[in-house]
Design a protein around this motif. Structure first.
Motif, PDB file in Angstrom:
ATOM      1  N   THR A  88      19.554  43.006 -10.160  1.00 35.59           N
ATOM      2  CA  THR A  88      19.687  42.303  -8.878  1.00 35.59           C
ATOM      3  C   THR A  88      20.103  43.256  -7.749  1.00 35.59           C
ATOM      4  OG1 THR A  88      20.403  40.365 -10.104  1.00 35.59           O
ATOM      5  CG2 THR A  88      20.832  40.355  -7.742  1.00 35.59           C
ATOM      6  N   GLY A  89      21.012  44.175  -8.071  1.00 36.70           N
ATOM      7  CA  GLY A  89      21.594  45.047  -7.044  1.00 36.70           C
ATOM      8  C   GLY A  89      20.623  46.037  -6.424  1.00 36.70           C
ATOM      9  N   ASP A 127      23.430  42.003 -13.387  1.00 37.55           N
ATOM     10  CA  ASP A 127      24.321  43.172 -13.265  1.00 37.55           C
ATOM     11  C   ASP A 127      25.630  42.837 -12.554  1.00 37.55           C
ATOM     12  OD1 ASP A 127      23.450  42.770 -10.700  1.00 37.55           O
ATOM     13  OD2 ASP A 127      22.538  44.726 -10.438  1.00 37.55           O
ATOM     14  N   GLY A 128      25.922  41.551 -12.396  1.00 42.27           N
ATOM     15  CA  GLY A 128      27.200  41.140 -11.818  1.00 42.27           C
ATOM     16  C   GLY A 128      27.236  41.163 -10.298  1.00 42.27           C
ATOM     17  N   THR A 129      26.078  41.305  -9.664  1.00 37.48           N
ATOM     18  CA  THR A 129      26.040  41.380  -8.196  1.00 37.48           C
ATOM     19  C   THR A 129      26.753  40.183  -7.562  1.00 37.48           C
ATOM     20  OG1 THR A 129      24.009  42.661  -8.207  1.00 37.48           O
ATOM     21  CG2 THR A 129      24.482  41.463  -6.189  1.00 37.48           C
ATOM     22  N   VAL A 154      21.595  45.007 -18.435  1.00 35.02           N
ATOM     23  CA  VAL A 154      22.211  44.582 -17.179  1.00 35.02           C
ATOM     24  C   VAL A 154      23.638  44.070 -17.410  1.00 35.02           C
ATOM     25  CG1 VAL A 154      20.087  44.160 -15.896  1.00 35.02           C
ATOM     26  CG2 VAL A 154      20.977  42.340 -17.334  1.00 35.02           C
ATOM     27  N   ALA A 155      23.867  43.453 -18.580  1.00 34.98           N
ATOM     28  CA  ALA A 155      25.214  42.947 -18.903  1.00 34.98           C
ATOM     29  C   ALA A 155      26.223  44.093 -18.886  1.00 34.98           C
ATOM     30  CB  ALA A 155      25.201  42.271 -20.272  1.00 34.98           C
ATOM     31  N   LYS A 159      29.703  44.262 -16.760  1.00 31.84           N
ATOM     32  CA  LYS A 159      31.028  44.478 -17.371  1.00 31.84           C
ATOM     33  C   LYS A 159      31.731  45.651 -16.695  1.00 31.84           C
ATOM     34  CE  LYS A 159      29.600  42.840 -21.894  1.00 31.84           C
ATOM     35  NZ  LYS A 159      29.134  43.328 -23.192  1.00 31.84           N
ATOM     36  N   GLU A 160      30.958  46.708 -16.391  1.00 32.38           N
ATOM     37  CA  GLU A 160      31.556  47.859 -15.707  1.00 32.38           C
ATOM     38  C   GLU A 160      32.102  47.467 -14.334  1.00 32.38           C
ATOM     39  OE1 GLU A 160      28.608  51.027 -17.942  1.00 32.38           O
ATOM     40  OE2 GLU A 160      28.277  50.623 -15.806  1.00 32.38           O
ATOM     41  N   ARG A 161      31.522  46.394 -13.777  1.00 36.55           N
ATOM     42  CA  ARG A 161      32.016  45.923 -12.471  1.00 36.55           C
ATOM     43  C   ARG A 161      33.193  44.962 -12.613  1.00 36.55           C
ATOM     44  NH1 ARG A 161      26.080  45.086  -9.772  1.00 36.55           N
ATOM     45  NH2 ARG A 161      26.204  46.907  -8.444  1.00 36.55           N
ATOM     46  N   GLY A 162      33.671  44.801 -13.835  1.00 34.53           N
ATOM     47  CA  GLY A 162      34.826  43.934 -14.062  1.00 34.53           C
ATOM     48  C   GLY A 162      34.466  42.469 -14.224  1.00 34.53           C
TER      49      GLY A 162
END
Ligand code: DWN
Ligand code: SAH
Ligand code: ZN
Length: 419
Positions: A88-89, A127-129, A154-155, A159-162
């Protein structure tokens, strides 16, 4: 081996009654056949060409619930896995879009009672966007969050983005299997509900976890816009369902859910953001009246319209082939979206027609487009490449691209019309 013969794969085959609706079990009718297609996001290396999977991309509508849907699809694990390549990012516009959505949720749905810890779930967190705005060090960090994301690639970034991630597909999750999961105030799904073949399983779990006064915000491309723009490249294996307002109303009512309101949004070529709640619509209410009127105005005679649309897509493919044939000089591509797979394979465009495609996603660079095997190269080289003719595969990001490429003198070719 890939086949690049124009017209060869896009033969028309309509009127078949051999498919059962995934929503209401009625017999569906085929209105479009886009031929043999590969898995749309499966960018591959040369060594993988010989093992590439193809399936028949056929599109149906259901005369009962009016849900459009693809016919046969590959197994989910062949599509959403550690090699899944859409992040997404990669779009600044989409990144801002999801930041705005987080702010909208903060403004509208922060509970009045400060003792109540709000709960949010995202289906297809990628990706947590979006959910990164709810991670602990952020202003919305007091929300309890869970992102469902089965694609390992992407998961990992999420996760790296918290962001808290559950890699079980949402519809397969046994609540309260992930602890005693509390009732959820807000569920968000963007471009994901339409990707999950077990639509009823998704709805069942939403019913289970959504709080009595909770809201499910669902965004997805709107069938009406797809038809208006001839955006047949939106048809591919990941997009199992193509929703009209009418079909959404019918599907939701099977689960005692209703559209409380909706907004037309620009994302992904023209989408709708639905705000969905428990219960039945107030048929006397003014909003329900507007929603019904919208569906009646834009979605009248869907059977006739869809059959005609199927014919017109075939004509559109021929027109596009002719347009490309008449372009003077070499052509390069801009952006390597999943949509490029449908276009290049339906039109028979291989590297002989489109030499290479520039893209920003590291995991796609150095690979080849599914089926059509056009090389994907790093966007870093685009400005130095003086090729005049550029096929804009990411036409849905036109505004963002034109801003980025302002001043560059190119002949931009877009596959859709009525933009
Ligand atoms: O529904 C879906 C949507 C949300 O995303 C998924 N099924 C898959 C995907 O669709 P897509 O692949 O058609 O997405 P996009 O956003 O149209 O294309 C993304 C690709 O374009 C990426 O590979 C990145 C690339 N890109 C680029 O090279 N330059 C994107 C932008 C904005 C750019 O400026
Ligand atoms: N919401 C993001 C990503 C859309 S792509 C956006 O709008 O940009 C669709 C995402 O849904 C992918 O990341 C995919 O891995 C995920 N997905 C697919 N099947 C799913 C399922 N059954 N449950 C939860 N997520 C799923
Ligand atoms: Zn149906």
């Amino acid at each position: 081996m890939a086949m690049w013969f124009p017209g060869d794969k896009a033969t028309l085959c309509k009127g078949g009654h051999d498919m059962i609706c995934r929503v209401c079990k009625a017999k569906c009718v085929q209105f479009l056949d886009l031929g043999k297609q590969p898995i749309a996001n499966n960018f591959l290396t040369k060594a993988q060409f010989k093992d590439e999977l193809f399936y028949d991309l056929t599109i149906y509508y259901c005369p009962e619930c009016l849900t459009c849907q693809v016919g046969k699809i590959p197994k989910m694990s062949e599509v959403f896995n550690d090699g899944y390549s859409f992040y997404t990012g990669t779009s600044e516009y989409m990144t801002r879009h999801f930041e705005d959505l987080a702010l909208l949720i903060k403004d509208r749905y922060t509970p009045a009672d400060p003792e109540h810890r709000p709960v949010i779930v995202e289906i297809g967190a990628n990706d947590g966007t979006f959910l990164q705005h709810f991670s602990q060090d952020r202003p919305l960090g007091h929300w309890l969050t869970m992102g469902f994301e089965p694609s390992g690639s992407v998961a990992k970034v999420a996760k790296e983005r918290g962001v808290r991630i559950c890699e079980t597909p949402f519809e397969k999750c046994e609540f309260p299997g992930i602890g005693n999961w509390p009732k959820t105030d807000v569920i968000v799904s963007a471009n994901t509900f339409a990707h999950i073949p077990d639509r009823l399983g998704v709805l069942k779990n939403i019913k289970k976890i959504l709080a009595a006064d909770g809201v499910w915000i669902n965004e997805e491309p709107y069938l009406g816009k797809l038809i208006e723009r001839f955006a047949f490249d939106q048809f591919y294996n990941e997009h199992v369902f193509y929703t009209s307002i009418t079909s959404m109303i019918r599907t939701l009512s099977m689960f005692d859910l209703y559209i409380d309101s909706l907004e037309f949004i620009e994302t992904h070529g023209g989408s709708i953001r639905y705000f969905i709640k428990h219960g039945a619509e107030d048929t006397g209410g003014s909003l329900a009246y507007v929603i019904r009127s919208l569906s009646l105005t834009f979605e009248m005679y869907p059977e006739d319209r869809l059959m005609t649309f199927g014919d017109l897509v075939q004509t559109r493919i021929t027109t596009l082939q002719n347009e490309i044939r008449n372009v003077r000089g070499p052509i390069i591509g801009y952006g390597a979206p999943a949509k490029m797979s449908t276009i290049t394979n339906a039109c028979g465009f291989g590297p002989d027609v489109i030499k290479k495609v520039y893209d920003t996603t590291p995991s796609k660079i150095g690979k080849f487009s599914p089926g059509s095997h056009i090389p994907v190269v790093s966007y870093d080289g685009f400005k130095k490449d003086r090729t005049k003719n550029v096929f804009l595969f990411i036409w849905n990001h036109k505004e963002e691209v034109m801003k980025k490429e302002a001043g560059s003198k190119r002949n931009w070719i877009t596959p859709v019309i009525n933009m």
